[in-house]
Motif scaffolding. Structure first.
Motif: not given
Length: 127
Positions: A61-74, A116-122
């Motif tokens: 499992h690999y989690a990536f903390l991203v911004s709200e804008d980056d979340f939208d793009e990804i 893989l995970e993308i999330l905007t808040r820990p």
């Protein structure tokens, strides 16, 4: 005391394909091959070093903390690639994102079955 993760090795059947997949989805670059590894550098200095591994690869499992804008793009790239995605790590909520802790998150698999995970808040940060 300062402790920072510097790199981790990611098992792959095809290290070039796997590194390219991650870089393309996250909007990053594949670094030049270094020994048996194909690294993908994250903006915080950590690298995921892809290395070919024969046989079965246990999913990690690999989690990536991203911004709200980056979340939208990804997330758009995930959808455009036709990837399945889930709101949970157990793949019980297909085609959804979660809103844990007042942010957004989703899970999808790479070509080797890594989660893989993308999330905007820990997690645990409230909301």
């Amino acid at each position: 005391m300062t402790v920072n993760l510097n790199h981790t090795i990611v098992a792959a059947h095809d290290k070039q394909e796997s590194a390219r997949f991650l870089a393309d989805i996250l909007g990053l670059e594949v670094s030049p091959e270094y020994g048996p590894f194909v690294p993908v550098a994250l903006p915080n200095g950590v690298t995921l070093d892809y290395m070919e591994s024969p046989g079965d690869i246990p999913p990690q499992h690999y989690a990536f903390l991203v911004s709200e804008d980056d979340f939208d793009e990804i997330f758009t790239r995930v959808q455009d690639a036709g990837l399945s995605y889930w709101a949970d790590p157990h793949h019980r909520l297909p085609g959804e994102i979660n809103t844990n802790d007042g942010g957004r998150g989703t899970y999808f698999d790479d070509p080797n079955g890594h989660r893989l995970e993308i999330l905007t808040r820990p997690y645990g940060s409230g909301g």
